[in-house]
Design a protein around this motif. Structure first.
Motif, PDB file in Angstrom:
ATOM      1  N   GLN A  35       6.535  35.610   1.463  1.00  0.00           N
ATOM      2  CA  GLN A  35       6.573  34.323   2.174  1.00  0.00           C
ATOM      3  C   GLN A  35       5.358  33.464   1.770  1.00  0.00           C
ATOM      4  N   ALA A  36       4.199  34.111   1.620  1.00  0.00           N
ATOM      5  CA  ALA A  36       2.993  33.358   1.224  1.00  0.00           C
ATOM      6  C   ALA A  36       3.235  32.674  -0.127  1.00  0.00           C
ATOM      7  N   ASP A  37       3.858  33.380  -1.068  1.00  0.00           N
ATOM      8  CA  ASP A  37       4.146  32.797  -2.391  1.00  0.00           C
ATOM      9  C   ASP A  37       5.045  31.574  -2.267  1.00  0.00           C
ATOM     10  N   LYS A  38       6.086  31.719  -1.439  1.00  0.00           N
ATOM     11  CA  LYS A  38       7.026  30.584  -1.281  1.00  0.00           C
ATOM     12  C   LYS A  38       6.303  29.383  -0.673  1.00  0.00           C
ATOM     13  N   LEU A  39       5.443  29.629   0.316  1.00  0.00           N
ATOM     14  CA  LEU A  39       4.719  28.513   0.950  1.00  0.00           C
ATOM     15  C   LEU A  39       3.750  27.870  -0.038  1.00  0.00           C
ATOM     16  N   ARG A  40       3.147  28.705  -0.911  1.00  0.00           N
ATOM     17  CA  ARG A  40       2.222  28.152  -1.923  1.00  0.00           C
ATOM     18  C   ARG A  40       2.971  27.237  -2.877  1.00  0.00           C
ATOM     19  N   SER A  41       4.229  27.556  -3.163  1.00  0.00           N
ATOM     20  CA  SER A  41       4.904  26.655  -4.109  1.00  0.00           C
ATOM     21  C   SER A  41       5.683  25.543  -3.420  1.00  0.00           C
ATOM     22  N   CYS A  42       6.183  25.758  -2.208  1.00  0.00           N
ATOM     23  CA  CYS A  42       7.055  24.722  -1.590  1.00  0.00           C
ATOM     24  C   CYS A  42       6.372  23.947  -0.466  1.00  0.00           C
ATOM     25  N   GLY A  43       5.247  24.408   0.062  1.00  0.00           N
ATOM     26  CA  GLY A  43       4.664  23.752   1.237  1.00  0.00           C
ATOM     27  C   GLY A  43       5.515  24.027   2.483  1.00  0.00           C
ATOM     28  N   ILE A  44       5.356  23.167   3.493  1.00  0.00           N
ATOM     29  CA  ILE A  44       6.093  23.366   4.761  1.00  0.00           C
ATOM     30  C   ILE A  44       6.965  22.144   5.032  1.00  0.00           C
ATOM     31  N   THR A  45       8.214  22.382   5.414  1.00  0.00           N
ATOM     32  CA  THR A  45       9.095  21.282   5.820  1.00  0.00           C
ATOM     33  C   THR A  45       9.348  21.397   7.323  1.00  0.00           C
ATOM     34  N   ILE A  46       9.150  20.275   8.027  1.00  0.00           N
ATOM     35  CA  ILE A  46       9.471  20.255   9.465  1.00  0.00           C
ATOM     36  C   ILE A  46      10.604  19.263   9.669  1.00  0.00           C
ATOM     37  N   GLU A  47      11.701  19.760  10.213  1.00  0.00           N
ATOM     38  CA  GLU A  47      12.797  18.846  10.534  1.00  0.00           C
ATOM     39  C   GLU A  47      12.829  18.645  12.040  1.00  0.00           C
ATOM     40  N   GLY A  48      13.118  17.416  12.459  1.00  0.00           N
ATOM     41  CA  GLY A  48      13.138  17.136  13.888  1.00  0.00           C
ATOM     42  C   GLY A  48      14.529  16.728  14.323  1.00  0.00           C
ATOM     43  N   MET A  49      14.794  16.835  15.625  1.00  0.00           N
ATOM     44  CA  MET A  49      16.092  16.399  16.139  1.00  0.00           C
ATOM     45  C   MET A  49      16.179  14.876  16.003  1.00  0.00           C
ATOM     46  N   ASP A  50      15.034  14.219  16.307  1.00  0.00           N
ATOM     47  CA  ASP A  50      15.077  12.768  16.383  1.00  0.00           C
ATOM     48  C   ASP A  50      14.052  12.119  15.470  1.00  0.00           C
ATOM     49  N   GLU A  51      13.376  12.914  14.665  1.00  0.00           N
ATOM     50  CA  GLU A  51      12.305  12.322  13.867  1.00  0.00           C
ATOM     51  C   GLU A  51      12.601  12.547  12.392  1.00  0.00           C
ATOM     52  N   GLN A  52      11.827  11.856  11.572  1.00  0.00           N
ATOM     53  CA  GLN A  52      11.980  12.001  10.130  1.00  0.00           C
ATOM     54  C   GLN A  52      11.581  13.416   9.716  1.00  0.00           C
TER      55      GLN A  52
END
Ligand SMILES: NC(=O)C1=CN([C@@H]2O[C@H](COP(=O)(O)OP(=O)(O)OC[C@H]3O[C@@H](n4cnc5c(N)ncnc54)[C@H](OP(=O)(O)O)[C@@H]3O)[C@@H](O)[C@H]2O)C=CC1
Ligand SMILES: CC(C)(CO)C(=O)C(=O)O
Length: 315
Positions: A35-52
């Protein structure tokens, strides 16, 4: 503010992403190197119900796996360590990762639902400053690198046993400012006992029933039979609280119904664990109320039955 987060699950990804995006220095510690490797290459995505959709690229934060935590001088120098794992991992993480940092004055913020973890942590880390954080944010990890921010809430932070010193430490005020800057509404409180026990009964009423019936929080309110069973759990819990003089504030039943409405589309954390065939936190939620019943001589048969039903779901 230098914040280290242990656990890159739902809450870990949400808080890491939002705090780093708003300027805090964040290090996220994942259980697996994968998981650490994936986060190092992709970063973090946050999706919201009502936000961008928010995308934090990997330069915005540091990420490592748990294996290197105990020897990390950076972790030892953190202003705060956020513990964002499930109750069932507490002893192991405390013994193998936290205790090796030493018994100096480290500040650990514990986000777990349920009760009992602060006492267990205090035994293992007697000189640490332990804070409880009770959050009504709703988060659900959707992949190793992404999380759905399923419901906005508040986070209340404070010591289980407040210091005599009525002045709030500057560092505590900075922490709350940092969370608010990140869009995570936060408060400091000296009434944590009441807040912890209010949340305990909310979780004891909502979580196991959603897990048994495999429904969202809002669907609990769709039939009188469901609401009757919620009320039965609530009444037993209140009887135990009253017998033990446990503070729980006012209008708790109304607050529980409100949480079902405000998180109506949410899958509770217990249902998530059941769906992923993982051990749940029922032992520290309904199990805590069952223990309280025994201790204070109050009968709590529905909590006992519910605990057995949930435990029996996992072989
Ligand atoms: N999500 C939410 O909306 C809310 C959660 N909470 C509480 O916050 C805490 C964290 O919840 P959440 O982020 O949802 O949980 P998740 O299940 O999404 O993530 C849990 C994290 O803990 C790790 N973990 C799981 N099992 C163990 C174990 N046995 N030993 C050590 N580590 C383990 C996971 O590692 P891995 O990914 O490798 O499995 C992951 O990093 C829980 O106590 C929960 O009740 C409170 C309020 C709201
Ligand atoms: C408040 C609630 C019930 C939101 O889903 C929660 O804390 C959980 O799922 O554990």
């Amino acid at each position: 503010m230098n914040i280290h987060i242990i656990g890159a699950g739902s809450l870990g990804l949400l808080y890491a992403g939002k705090l780093a995006d708003s300027g805090s220095c964040v290090t996220l510690w994942c259980r697996s190197e994968e998981q650490a490797d994936k986060l190092r290459s992709c970063g973090i995505t946050i999706e919201g119900m009502d936000e961008q959709r928010m995308q934090l690229n990997s330069e915005g934060f540091s990420v490592s796996s748990w294996a290197s935590f105990a020897g990390s001088s950076a972790a030892a120098e953190a202003d705060y360590i956020f513990l964002m794992i499930k109750q069932q991992g507490i002893e192991r993480v405390a013994a193998e990762m936290l205790a090796p940092l030493g018994q100096d004055h480290h500040r650990l913020i514990c986000f777990q639902n349920g009760t009992g973890h602060l006492e267990r942590l205090h035994e293992l880390l007697p000189n640490w400053s332990l804070y409880a954080a009770i959050t009504t944010e709703g988060a659900r990890r959707t992949s190793d690198v992404s999380v759905l921010h399923a419901g906005h809430g508040t986070t209340t932070i404070g010591k289980m046993i407040p210091d005599d010193n009525s002045l709030q430490e500057d560092a505590e005020i900075e922490l709350v400012k940092g969370l608010n800057r990140a869009g995570l509404e936060a408060f400091l409180s000296k009434e944590m006992k009441e807040i912890i026990y209010r949340k305990l009964l909310m979780n004891a009423v909502i979580n196991p029933l959603t897990a048994l019936w495999r429904i969202t929080n809002g669907e609990l309110l769709l039939s009188p039979e469901r609401v009757d069973l919620m009320k039965q759990l609530y009444d037993e819990g209140i009887a135990a609280y009253e017998a033990g003089s446990i503070p729980y504030g006012s209008n708790l039943w109304e607050a529980i119904i409100q949480v079902c409405r405000s998180t109506s589309g949410n899958t509770s954390s217990m249902l998530k664990d059941v769906l992923e065939n993982r051990t749940t936190e029922v032992a520290w939620i309904n199990g805590s109320i069952a223990l309280m019943g025994h201790k204070f001589g109050v009968s709590v048969p529905t909590h006992e039955l519910i605990e057995q039903l949930i435990r029996g779901m996992k072989i």
